[in-house]
Design an enzyme around this catalytic site. Structure first.
Site, mmCIF file in Angstrom:
data_model
loop_
_atom_site.group_PDB
_atom_site.id
_atom_site.type_symbol
_atom_site.label_atom_id
_atom_site.label_comp_id
_atom_site.label_asym_id
_atom_site.label_seq_id
_atom_site.Cartn_x
_atom_site.Cartn_y
_atom_site.Cartn_z
ATOM 1 N N ARG A 60 0.879 -1.269 0.233
ATOM 2 C CA ARG A 60 0.080 -0.208 0.235
ATOM 3 C C ARG A 60 0.844 1.186 -0.143
ATOM 4 O O ARG A 60 2.089 1.479 0.258
ATOM 5 C CB ARG A 60 -0.697 -0.059 1.373
ATOM 6 C CG ARG A 60 -2.249 -0.893 1.199
ATOM 7 C CD ARG A 60 -3.065 -0.879 2.305
ATOM 8 N NE ARG A 60 -2.176 -1.467 3.466
ATOM 9 C CZ ARG A 60 -1.727 -0.553 4.526
ATOM 10 N NH1 ARG A 60 -1.927 0.581 4.488
ATOM 11 N NH2 ARG A 60 -1.019 -1.280 5.437
ATOM 12 N N LYS A 200 -8.792 -2.094 0.775
ATOM 13 C CA LYS A 200 -8.455 -1.276 2.143
ATOM 14 C C LYS A 200 -9.114 0.046 1.887
ATOM 15 O O LYS A 200 -9.632 0.770 2.801
ATOM 16 C CB LYS A 200 -7.046 -1.108 2.396
ATOM 17 C CG LYS A 200 -6.524 -2.415 2.964
ATOM 18 C CD LYS A 200 -7.253 -2.480 4.226
ATOM 19 C CE LYS A 200 -6.330 -3.146 5.252
ATOM 20 N NZ LYS A 200 -6.051 -4.760 5.238
ATOM 21 N N HIS A 219 -10.206 -3.853 12.379
ATOM 22 C CA HIS A 219 -9.147 -4.544 11.702
ATOM 23 C C HIS A 219 -8.839 -5.713 12.571
ATOM 24 O O HIS A 219 -7.792 -6.004 13.290
ATOM 25 C CB HIS A 219 -7.863 -3.549 11.576
ATOM 26 C CG HIS A 219 -6.778 -4.113 10.681
ATOM 27 N ND1 HIS A 219 -5.692 -3.768 10.804
ATOM 28 C CD2 HIS A 219 -7.038 -4.772 9.464
ATOM 29 C CE1 HIS A 219 -5.010 -4.280 9.717
ATOM 30 N NE2 HIS A 219 -5.940 -4.779 8.898
ATOM 31 N N SER A 239 -0.405 -5.564 10.552
ATOM 32 C CA SER A 239 0.016 -6.413 9.251
ATOM 33 C C SER A 239 1.169 -7.472 9.930
ATOM 34 O O SER A 239 1.848 -6.977 10.349
ATOM 35 C CB SER A 239 0.541 -5.700 7.989
ATOM 36 O OG SER A 239 0.781 -6.456 7.086
ATOM 37 N N LYS A 243 -3.239 -12.310 12.025
ATOM 38 C CA LYS A 243 -4.993 -12.475 11.737
ATOM 39 C C LYS A 243 -5.546 -13.454 10.890
ATOM 40 O O LYS A 243 -6.024 -14.343 11.203
ATOM 41 C CB LYS A 243 -5.407 -11.171 11.100
ATOM 42 C CG LYS A 243 -5.340 -10.038 12.088
ATOM 43 C CD LYS A 243 -5.932 -8.729 11.758
ATOM 44 C CE LYS A 243 -5.357 -8.325 10.404
ATOM 45 N NZ LYS A 243 -3.922 -7.826 10.485
ATOM 46 N N THR A 244 -4.862 -13.529 9.726
ATOM 47 C CA THR A 244 -5.066 -14.436 8.600
ATOM 48 C C THR A 244 -4.739 -15.925 9.152
ATOM 49 O O THR A 244 -5.495 -17.022 9.182
ATOM 50 C CB THR A 244 -4.458 -14.188 7.453
ATOM 51 O OG1 THR A 244 -5.054 -13.104 6.858
ATOM 52 C CG2 THR A 244 -4.753 -15.192 6.074
ATOM 53 N N ASP A 258 -9.853 -10.254 8.142
ATOM 54 C CA ASP A 258 -9.161 -9.115 8.064
ATOM 55 C C ASP A 258 -10.265 -7.783 8.400
ATOM 56 O O ASP A 258 -9.738 -7.108 9.256
ATOM 57 C CB ASP A 258 -8.774 -8.674 6.615
ATOM 58 C CG ASP A 258 -7.701 -7.593 6.717
ATOM 59 O OD1 ASP A 258 -6.836 -7.662 7.543
ATOM 60 O OD2 ASP A 258 -7.886 -6.687 5.999
ATOM 61 N N ARG A 324 1.187 -12.520 -2.046
ATOM 62 C CA ARG A 324 -0.078 -12.710 -1.363
ATOM 63 C C ARG A 324 -0.840 -13.594 -2.353
ATOM 64 O O ARG A 324 -0.666 -13.435 -3.316
ATOM 65 C CB ARG A 324 -0.777 -11.354 -1.177
ATOM 66 C CG ARG A 324 -0.167 -10.274 -0.112
ATOM 67 C CD ARG A 324 -1.020 -10.020 0.817
ATOM 68 N NE ARG A 324 -0.531 -9.093 1.820
ATOM 69 C CZ ARG A 324 -1.317 -8.883 2.898
ATOM 70 N NH1 ARG A 324 -2.143 -9.650 3.539
ATOM 71 N NH2 ARG A 324 -0.364 -7.860 3.841
HETATM 72 P P1 ATP Z 1 -2.324 -8.562 7.028
HETATM 73 O O1 ATP Z 1 -3.006 -7.352 7.851
HETATM 74 O O2 ATP Z 1 -1.043 -7.796 6.361
HETATM 75 O O3 ATP Z 1 -3.263 -9.368 6.402
HETATM 76 P P2 ATP Z 1 -2.104 -10.543 9.009
HETATM 77 O O4 ATP Z 1 -2.226 -10.148 10.405
HETATM 78 O O5 ATP Z 1 -3.348 -11.437 8.485
HETATM 79 O O6 ATP Z 1 -1.458 -9.431 8.229
HETATM 80 P P3 ATP Z 1 -0.850 -12.996 8.689
HETATM 81 O O7 ATP Z 1 -0.948 -13.092 6.896
HETATM 82 O O8 ATP Z 1 -1.335 -13.983 9.193
HETATM 83 O O9 ATP Z 1 -0.728 -11.599 8.954
HETATM 84 O O10 ATP Z 1 0.750 -12.963 8.584
HETATM 85 C C1 ATP Z 1 1.477 -13.678 9.740
HETATM 86 C C2 ATP Z 1 2.720 -14.360 9.216
HETATM 87 O O11 ATP Z 1 3.559 -14.774 10.237
HETATM 88 C C3 ATP Z 1 2.458 -15.569 8.265
HETATM 89 O O12 ATP Z 1 3.521 -15.536 7.315
HETATM 90 C C4 ATP Z 1 2.903 -16.662 9.343
HETATM 91 O O13 ATP Z 1 3.322 -17.841 8.797
HETATM 92 C C5 ATP Z 1 3.995 -16.226 10.480
HETATM 93 N N1 ATP Z 1 4.093 -16.655 11.699
HETATM 94 C C6 ATP Z 1 5.239 -17.257 12.124
HETATM 95 N N2 ATP Z 1 4.863 -17.364 13.436
HETATM 96 C C7 ATP Z 1 3.694 -17.129 13.802
HETATM 97 C C8 ATP Z 1 2.938 -17.324 14.865
HETATM 98 N N3 ATP Z 1 3.357 -17.787 16.243
HETATM 99 N N4 ATP Z 1 1.708 -17.018 14.902
HETATM 100 C C9 ATP Z 1 1.001 -16.372 13.636
HETATM 101 N N5 ATP Z 1 1.725 -16.151 12.494
HETATM 102 C C10 ATP Z 1 3.154 -16.748 12.528
HETATM 103 MN MN MN Z 2 -4.271 -10.950 6.631
#
Ligand code: ATP
Ligand code: MN
Length: 532
Positions: A60, A200, A219, A239, A243-244, A258, A324
């Site tokens: 972004r 977004k 969020h 980010s 979350k995902t 999200d 992604r």
């Molecule tokens: P965004 O808002 O950008 O979508 P997000 O909060 O959804 O971000 P994720 O896409 O879930 O974030 O990214 C978390 C990353 O961290 C993933 O690549 C995951 O494999 C890695 N990771 C490593 N250890 C952990 C953990 N203990 N818990 C969660 N994720 C982990």
């Molecule tokens: Mn996400």
């Protein structure tokens, strides 16, 4: 020439958008992929996934996002956080963009933001790239085909990557622009192909509109217990905090990954799909998300692949760390059909602490939850930006400052009221480092995070013995079945415990310094739990 299905009373011409080349209304996935291939926008991958690269912008552009300073919003926008654009600048931008669009091919998708019909908005997405049409069709909610015949948009978004803005003419910062005009109900995006801007923008819109209706926009990801939407959990986080990853839990039903709203009726997803990071995605740790990368129409953005076998390389981050995939919710086998949940029983605040100081899980009082919600602490991990060698802590209020048009207290107050009314249990979860800061320690094992979350969501963790953390004041479980006891106390995981104490002291003072800005706006109970 036009093709596709559209409300005959609501074509682009009816909105004053005229003189375009071919316009394709509401094409479905196969037709969008065919068009994107014909236009040379990308490559068909294994299983029918669609592989694209986005050039210069692979993330972004928050600094290029502007809110138009119209009378109706002038007193409600948090201008310190949202760059302004003059109404005149916007009008010129719109006129210039329409001129630029003449004769070009466009794709229109009529979609919905918000799974609860009481709070949903109709969004018309006009995209120059066919694959952006595919992306946003995955990410937002798709009306029934028959509903398209009478569809009217509440807001229209035009995304034209080939258009460059002119800061002098358009009152913006650079030749990349994202401009939101709440009066004209129009969002214009130019000179970036990164697909995340599309979703977004809708999020930012809902973050502005919903608080007036008493709905808390968040969020966060969300899931609920199988067969029991009353047992809903939400996961706030910036980010990269998980979350995902963590909401896709094989033992629970996925509501969304999200963006959600919390109304008097419960929680609802804003979206109809997910946008997951694919860097180091492993089929063992994240089987559900991994599987989507080989499904029909999944958009794979900025991933390196083998030219002969089309095998994706999940380790190669040479295009960007922020690679992604985007797919509809139903590609996750245990996704909710209606994307609705109850009032959250558990609220999880995710943080990725690259200092290795915060415990893997802690229990928060409602006042502490408010403190951490307003603080929004996480760390950008080194490597995500060139030249970053030290972990970069950031405080991004409401766990999403770039998407919040209103002042943080507006969201904080709403969340506080809802927690008080519905009595959710709140947790802070560190998915970042353990055993030392980045460089010395290691990332928290996903398996440990999942085990702790399972215990929290099932209720068994509440029965555990807790200690009060002397640095942060929250409660930390002393032992949890199935989790290495040492891991629960970060100080014990560090080889050099004096170094831990020094790092913790540093983090405490960072929290304190950041929180000063909120002091004039918050209640005494939150002040009483302030760190440092
Ligand atoms: P965004 O808002 O950008 O979508 P997000 O909060 O959804 O971000 P994720 O896409 O879930 O974030 O990214 C978390 C990353 O961290 C993933 O690549 C995951 O494999 C890695 N990771 C490593 N250890 C952990 C953990 N203990 N818990 C969660 N994720 C982990
Ligand atoms: Mn996400």
């Amino acid at each position: 020439m036009t093709s596709g299905r559209v409300n005959p009373q609501f074509r682009l011409e009816d909105q004053g958008i005229e003189g375009l080349g071919n316009v394709h209304y509401n094409l479905m996935e196969p037709a969008l992929i065919e068009a994107a291939l014909k236009r040379g926008e990308g490559t068909l991958g294994n299983g029918g996934a669609f592989l694209v690269t986005t050039g210069k912008f692979t993330g972004r552009s928050p600094k290029d996002k502007h809110v138009v300073r119209t009378d109706s919003v002038i007193d409600t926008i948090w201008w310190e956080n949202n760059a302004a654009m003059s109404p005149e600048g916007f009008d010129t931008l719109y006129a210039d963009m329409l001129e630029h669009m003449k004769g070009r091919e466009f794709f229109v998708q009529d979609l919905v933001g918000g799974a609860d019909p009481a709070y949903a908005i109709n969004v018309r997405m006009v995209t120059e790239l066919a694959w952006h049409g595919l992306f946003i069709r995955h990410l937002l909610r798709r009306p029934e085909r028959a509903e398209l015949d009478s569809f009217l948009a509440d807001f229209t978004i035009i995304n034209c990557p080939s258009f460059k803005a002119d800061p002098a003419r358009h009152d913006c910062r650079s030749d990349t622009v994202i401009a939101l005009n709440f009066d004209k109900k129009l969002i214009l995006i130019g000179n970036t192909e990164y697909a995340g801007e599309n979703k977004k923008s809708v999020f930012t819109l809902l973050n502005y509109l919903l608080p007036e209706k008493g709905v808390m926009p968040m969020h966060c990801s969300a899931n609920h217990a199988v067969g029991n939407p009353v047992d809903t959990a939400i996961f706030f986080g910036l980010s990269g905090t998980g979350k995902t990853t963590l909401s896709a839990d094989p033992a629970r039903i996925l509501i969304g990954d999200d963006e959600h709203g919390w109304s008097d009726r419960g929680t609802f997803n804003f979206e109809g799909g997910c946008y997951a990071k694919t860097i180091n995605l492993s089929p063992e740790a994240e089987p559900e998300i991994y599987a989507t990368t080989h499904k029909f129409g999944t958009v794979i953005e900025n991933m390196v692949f083998d030219e002969e076998t089309f095998e994706l390389d999940f380790q190669d981050s040479s295009l960007t760390e922020n690679m992604r995939c985007a797919y509809p919710l139903e590609y996750i086998s245990n996704a909710s059909e209606n994307a609705l949940g109850g009032h959250p029983k558990n609220i999880i605040l995710l943080t990725c602490d690259a200092y290795g100081v915060l415990p893997p899980i802690s229990r928060l009082t409602p006042a502490q939850a408010m403190y951490h919600f307003l603080s929004g602490f996480t760390s950008k991990t080194p490597g995500t930006e060139r030249g970053v060698v030290e972990p970069e802590p950031t405080f991004s209020t409401c766990f999403g400052a770039p998407f919040m048009p209103r002042r943080p207290e507006a969201y904080g107050k709403l969340l506080q009221e809802k927690i008080a009314q519905h009595g959710a249990t709140c947790w802070l979860v560190n998915t970042g480092w353990t055993g030392g800061a980045f460089g010395t320690g290691s990332r928290m094992p996903i398996r440990a995070t999942r085990a702790l979350l399972t215990a929290a969501l099932e209720g068994s963790l509440n029965e555990a013995e807790f200690r009060k953390d002397e640095n942060f004041g929250f409660e930390v479980p002393v032992a949890v079945p199935g989790v290495d006891t040492q891991l629960l106390d970060p100080r014990q995981t560090w080889a050099d415990q004096a170094a831990y104490d020094a790092q913790a002291a540093k983090l405490v003072s960072m929290f304190a310094e950041n929180f000063e800005q909120y002091a004039p706006y918050i209640d005494d109970d939150v002040k009483a739990v302030a760190i440092g």
